[in-house]
Write a protein that holds these residues in place. Sequence first.
Motif, PDB file in Angstrom:
ATOM      1  N   PHE A  90       0.791  -1.263  -0.026  1.00 34.87           N
ATOM      2  CA  PHE A  90       0.018  -0.036  -0.023  1.00 34.87           C
ATOM      3  C   PHE A  90       0.934   1.280  -0.050  1.00 34.87           C
ATOM      4  O   PHE A  90       0.729   2.162  -0.591  1.00 34.87           O
ATOM      5  N   LYS A  91       1.940   1.390   0.912  1.00 28.73           N
ATOM      6  CA  LYS A  91       2.816   2.321   0.833  1.00 28.73           C
ATOM      7  C   LYS A  91       3.730   2.256  -0.362  1.00 28.73           C
ATOM      8  O   LYS A  91       4.014   3.399  -0.767  1.00 28.73           O
ATOM      9  N   VAL A  92       4.082   1.129  -1.059  1.00 30.21           N
ATOM     10  CA  VAL A  92       4.711   1.285  -2.117  1.00 30.21           C
ATOM     11  C   VAL A  92       3.869   2.028  -3.443  1.00 30.21           C
ATOM     12  O   VAL A  92       4.323   2.940  -4.292  1.00 30.21           O
ATOM     13  N   VAL A  93       2.596   1.684  -3.400  1.00 29.58           N
ATOM     14  CA  VAL A  93       1.685   2.417  -4.403  1.00 29.58           C
ATOM     15  C   VAL A  93       1.669   3.900  -4.299  1.00 29.58           C
ATOM     16  O   VAL A  93       1.916   4.656  -5.262  1.00 29.58           O
ATOM     17  N   GLN A  94       1.623   4.244  -3.033  1.00 30.27           N
ATOM     18  CA  GLN A  94       1.566   5.742  -2.513  1.00 30.27           C
ATOM     19  C   GLN A  94       2.794   6.408  -2.905  1.00 30.27           C
ATOM     20  O   GLN A  94       2.833   7.590  -3.539  1.00 30.27           O
ATOM     21  N   LEU A  95       3.952   5.659  -2.602  1.00 27.21           N
ATOM     22  CA  LEU A  95       5.308   6.462  -3.100  1.00 27.21           C
ATOM     23  C   LEU A  95       5.310   6.434  -4.522  1.00 27.21           C
ATOM     24  O   LEU A  95       6.107   7.524  -4.984  1.00 27.21           O
ATOM     25  N   VAL A  96       5.021   5.340  -5.221  1.00 28.16           N
ATOM     26  CA  VAL A  96       5.260   5.434  -6.822  1.00 28.16           C
ATOM     27  C   VAL A  96       4.539   6.303  -7.463  1.00 28.16           C
ATOM     28  O   VAL A  96       4.924   7.114  -8.251  1.00 28.16           O
ATOM     29  N   GLN A  97       3.176   6.657  -6.692  1.00 26.83           N
ATOM     30  CA  GLN A  97       2.398   7.797  -7.223  1.00 26.83           C
ATOM     31  C   GLN A  97       3.021   9.084  -7.143  1.00 26.83           C
ATOM     32  O   GLN A  97       2.593  10.239  -7.679  1.00 26.83           O
ATOM     33  N   GLU A  98       3.867   9.327  -5.980  1.00 26.62           N
ATOM     34  CA  GLU A  98       4.495  10.567  -5.684  1.00 26.62           C
ATOM     35  C   GLU A  98       5.750  10.642  -6.391  1.00 26.62           C
ATOM     36  O   GLU A  98       6.514  11.591  -6.269  1.00 26.62           O
ATOM     37  N   GLY A  99       6.216   9.685  -7.516  1.00 24.19           N
ATOM     38  CA  GLY A  99       7.199  10.072  -8.329  1.00 24.19           C
ATOM     39  C   GLY A  99       8.516   9.037  -7.842  1.00 24.19           C
ATOM     40  O   GLY A  99       9.575   9.269  -8.002  1.00 24.19           O
ATOM     41  N   GLY A 100       8.243   7.957  -7.221  1.00 21.04           N
ATOM     42  CA  GLY A 100       9.329   7.189  -6.682  1.00 21.04           C
ATOM     43  C   GLY A 100       9.714   5.656  -7.332  1.00 21.04           C
ATOM     44  O   GLY A 100      10.324   5.011  -6.938  1.00 21.04           O
ATOM     45  N   GLY A 101       8.993   5.498  -8.440  1.00 26.14           N
ATOM     46  CA  GLY A 101       8.918   4.316  -9.042  1.00 26.14           C
ATOM     47  C   GLY A 101       8.433   4.507 -10.559  1.00 26.14           C
ATOM     48  O   GLY A 101       8.189   5.405 -11.116  1.00 26.14           O
TER      49      GLY A 101
END
Length: 337
Positions: free
Chosen positions: A286-297
């Motif tokens: 869930f945190k991975v999705v949030q971080l990717v949407q913030e430009g982290g992946g």
Amino acid sequence: AAKGHLPTNDAVCAVAASAQCLLVGRESGTVNQYSLPNVALVNRFVLTCRPFSLSLNCNSTRLAVIDINGVLSFYRCSTAPETFSPTPKPADRLNFERKDVWDMKWATDNEELFAMMEKTRMYIFRGLDPEEPVLSSAYLCTFNNLKIKTVLLDEIMAEPDHPSKDYVLTFETKSLRDTRQLLDTVGIADASAFIEDNPHPRLWKLLAEASLEKMNLLVAEKAFVRCEDYKGIQFVKKLEMLGDKPKQLAEVATFFKRFDEAEKIYKEIDRKDLAVELRVRLGDWFKVVQLVQEGGGDDILIMEAWNHIGDYYADRQKWAKAVQYYGQAKNYEKLVE
């Protein structure tokens, strides 16, 4: 009596065992020592009392005896092969005696540490030197890592159908309390000197963790070596190789399971990729999705995250949620299932 065995009036009244030997005490004070695992009779000796309970320390070098009058005494014990004599010899008693004792427990990780209950007080001994007593009427369960777990059995038996966790109490030894106080108030150097005088793996571990918090990697590595913590030693070497202070701080936060703090540090140094890597290692998709949407992946990572979240809901039989995330990941095979 069984065939080949004569009846005896000298009944068994206490037993004790360790990894190396089994002791069987009789009413006359005679103790038979058997080697383990083959259970061969290797020694016989006579105590100066009728035992109520027997207890061996962690390396089987000391035998604690509480007799029927509540007197605690100690005897030297050996697991080394001896010339067996059918006639019992007097036990090698130490110059130590306490009265009105009703329970005692050896530490499982130190042959000199033990706790005992004397009337309504609990004493902790290192060797034959006691610490200040603690008021307690609890029964002793375990003693390791300088902590004694006890149970208030009388209170539990008063209401056996409604036991409370409050009836399980944990006490710390004075050396553990003193080390914490030194680390909080004085510093690493004085705490290190104190632990040198009172060595124990738990205290070295405490020093290593405090040194990590203060980024004193030299002391941390030495302390991990002293408590034989290979994982800790490798972690310190990894920190030294990083060289970058913020990354080191984030890794230390991760080591102590402060994951949100580590993620915040990575974001502050504009390394969302490391924050994503951390969450992937933790399986926090869930945190991975949030971080990717913030430009982290990238898209591949977010697809993987959606698949894992779909699995999370499918395992909990929340099918509507699972379908939603499998659909986003375009995982048609899982959707068909």
